[in-house]
Scaffold this motif. Structure first.
Motif, PDB file in Angstrom:
ATOM      1  N   ALA A 274     -21.855   8.711   0.947  1.00 41.27           N
ATOM      2  CA  ALA A 274     -21.281   7.611   2.123  1.00 41.27           C
ATOM      3  C   ALA A 274     -22.517   7.151   2.984  1.00 41.27           C
ATOM      4  O   ALA A 274     -22.638   5.455   3.099  1.00 41.27           O
ATOM      5  N   GLU A 275     -23.852   7.700   2.329  1.00 45.29           N
ATOM      6  CA  GLU A 275     -24.803   7.319   2.870  1.00 45.29           C
ATOM      7  C   GLU A 275     -25.398   6.130   1.815  1.00 45.29           C
ATOM      8  O   GLU A 275     -25.725   4.753   2.232  1.00 45.29           O
ATOM      9  N   PHE A 276     -25.028   6.053   0.819  1.00 48.10           N
ATOM     10  CA  PHE A 276     -25.137   4.727  -0.048  1.00 48.10           C
ATOM     11  C   PHE A 276     -24.181   3.930  -0.107  1.00 48.10           C
ATOM     12  O   PHE A 276     -24.697   2.686  -0.180  1.00 48.10           O
ATOM     13  N   LYS A 277     -23.239   4.115   0.538  1.00 47.58           N
ATOM     14  CA  LYS A 277     -21.871   3.118   0.903  1.00 47.58           C
ATOM     15  C   LYS A 277     -22.808   1.979   2.383  1.00 47.58           C
ATOM     16  O   LYS A 277     -22.645   1.612   2.087  1.00 47.58           O
ATOM     17  N   ARG A 278     -23.494   3.518   3.195  1.00 44.66           N
ATOM     18  CA  ARG A 278     -23.958   2.221   4.370  1.00 44.66           C
ATOM     19  C   ARG A 278     -24.745   1.917   4.069  1.00 44.66           C
ATOM     20  O   ARG A 278     -24.697   0.816   4.969  1.00 44.66           O
TER      21      ARG A 278
ATOM     22  N   LEU B 191     -28.309   6.743 -11.024  1.00 48.67           N
ATOM     23  CA  LEU B 191     -28.369   8.040 -11.480  1.00 48.67           C
ATOM     24  C   LEU B 191     -29.837   9.097 -10.219  1.00 48.67           C
ATOM     25  O   LEU B 191     -30.031  10.039 -10.059  1.00 48.67           O
ATOM     26  N   SER B 192     -30.642   7.543  -9.515  1.00 47.46           N
ATOM     27  CA  SER B 192     -31.733   8.473  -9.284  1.00 47.46           C
ATOM     28  C   SER B 192     -30.882   9.168  -7.771  1.00 47.46           C
ATOM     29  O   SER B 192     -31.256  10.444  -6.974  1.00 47.46           O
ATOM     30  N   VAL B 193     -29.447   8.952  -6.822  1.00 54.81           N
ATOM     31  CA  VAL B 193     -29.382   8.792  -6.677  1.00 54.81           C
ATOM     32  C   VAL B 193     -27.955  10.980  -5.897  1.00 54.81           C
ATOM     33  O   VAL B 193     -27.992  11.383  -5.329  1.00 54.81           O
ATOM     34  N   GLU B 194     -27.403  10.071  -7.227  1.00 57.45           N
ATOM     35  CA  GLU B 194     -26.350  10.968  -7.516  1.00 57.45           C
ATOM     36  C   GLU B 194     -27.016  12.458  -8.380  1.00 57.45           C
ATOM     37  O   GLU B 194     -26.591  13.455  -8.317  1.00 57.45           O
TER      38      GLU B 194
END
Length: 294
Positions: free
Chosen positions: A174-178, A253-256
């Motif tokens: 959700a943060e990534f999408k925001r 990769l770096s956030v997942e």
């Protein structure tokens, strides 16, 4: 805010943490410098860790003309960051679009690279899929210009190599999408039309790739479908390359998978810094299966 200025006058915002050998992180199309927060915190303890926003990604400048965006400029923008911090060389780690830029930086400026880490490198590279990718890049640019970032983020964040992130970490996704929705529609559209659509296939660069001697780590998620075959090709062709595959993992990769990504990069950099990263043993290359002929 610290920034670098490119040779064509574009200002690039960057953030850094720590001191020591520079380690520059280069973000993917759907990310920005914030995608590397976990890396700035982790690697800033031992390196001068730097993450910057590509051209087209505020607070970096957003050139209005598509001609200001290209694969060569993306690679040379890394050089602009390196020059701005006054360092002769750096480790460079990129993901997706950032991995392409990192690889081309290594091809164009090998004397400025201490090492290259290529994560999720390969979208649209396979010869039989290149025209499809270029058509999708053009369509993406048109959607961005027509519908804007928020509507685009609602679609793009749930692609076939993004849903893995949502499944394992809904809050992180959700943060990534925001953050994706906060990008510039103009900058993102121009990036698709100028960088993504126009970049050459990795398969057309194999002669040049075979000359790379800079230590190289290739990382891919095992469900990052467009990158698996290109990652194997890069491993096979680049004589200084190793390949790591993260299980049940998609593209971001770096956030997942920040812990797994950091662990791999830690080990890689330690070997490089100690002078122990190998070139491929010529005996490992054979036209036979077992090395034995009848």
């Amino acid at each position: 805010m610290p920034s670098a200025t490119t040779d064509d006058g574009v200002r690039l915002h960057y953030e850094e943490s720590g001191t020591g050998t520079p380690l520059i992180f280069v973000h993917e199309f759907a990310g920005d410098h914030r995608s590397y927060e976990a890396q700035l915190r982790h690697f800033g303890r031992r390196y001068r860790a730097i993450a910057f926003n590509a051209r087209g990604y505020p607070p970096s400048d957003v050139p209005e003309s598509v001609t200001a965006y290209s694969q060569a400029r993306a690679a040379d923008d890394i050089l602009s960051i390196l020059d701005a911090i006054g360092a002769p060389r750096a480790h460079v780690a990129g993901i997706s679009m950032g991995a392409f830029a990192t690889l081309h930086f290594g091809l164009r400026h090998p004397d400025r690279a201490l090492s290259l880490c290529l994560g999720g490198c390969g979208y649209g590279a396979e010869p039989d899929r290149q025209e499809m990718f270029r058509a999708e890049a053009e369509a993406t640019a048109e959607i961005l210009r027509r519908d804007g970032m928020e509507a685009f983020a609602e679609r793009y964040a749930y692609g076939p190599t993004r849903v893995q992130f949502e499944t394992k970490d809904p809050r992180g996704h959700a943060e990534f999408k925001r953050m994706l929705a906060e990008h510039s529609a103009t900058g993102s559209a121009n990036t698709q039309a100028g960088v993504q659509k126009g970049r050459p296939s990795l398969y057309d660069l194999q002669d040049a790739l075979a000359q790379i001697s800079v230590p190289t780590l290739i990382v891919s998620g095992d469900e990052d479908w467009p990158c698996l075959a290109p990652s194997l090709m890069l491993k096979r062709v680049i004589p200084s390359a190793a390949l790591a595959i993260l299980p049940n993992t998609g593209h971001a990769l770096s956030v997942e998978e920040p812990d797994a990504y950091n662990h791999l990069l830690d080990g890689f950099l330690a070997q490089v810094e100690s002078g122990r990263w190998p070139m491929r043993d010529p005996r490992a290359v054979s036209t036979t299966i077992t090395g034995i002929r009848g």
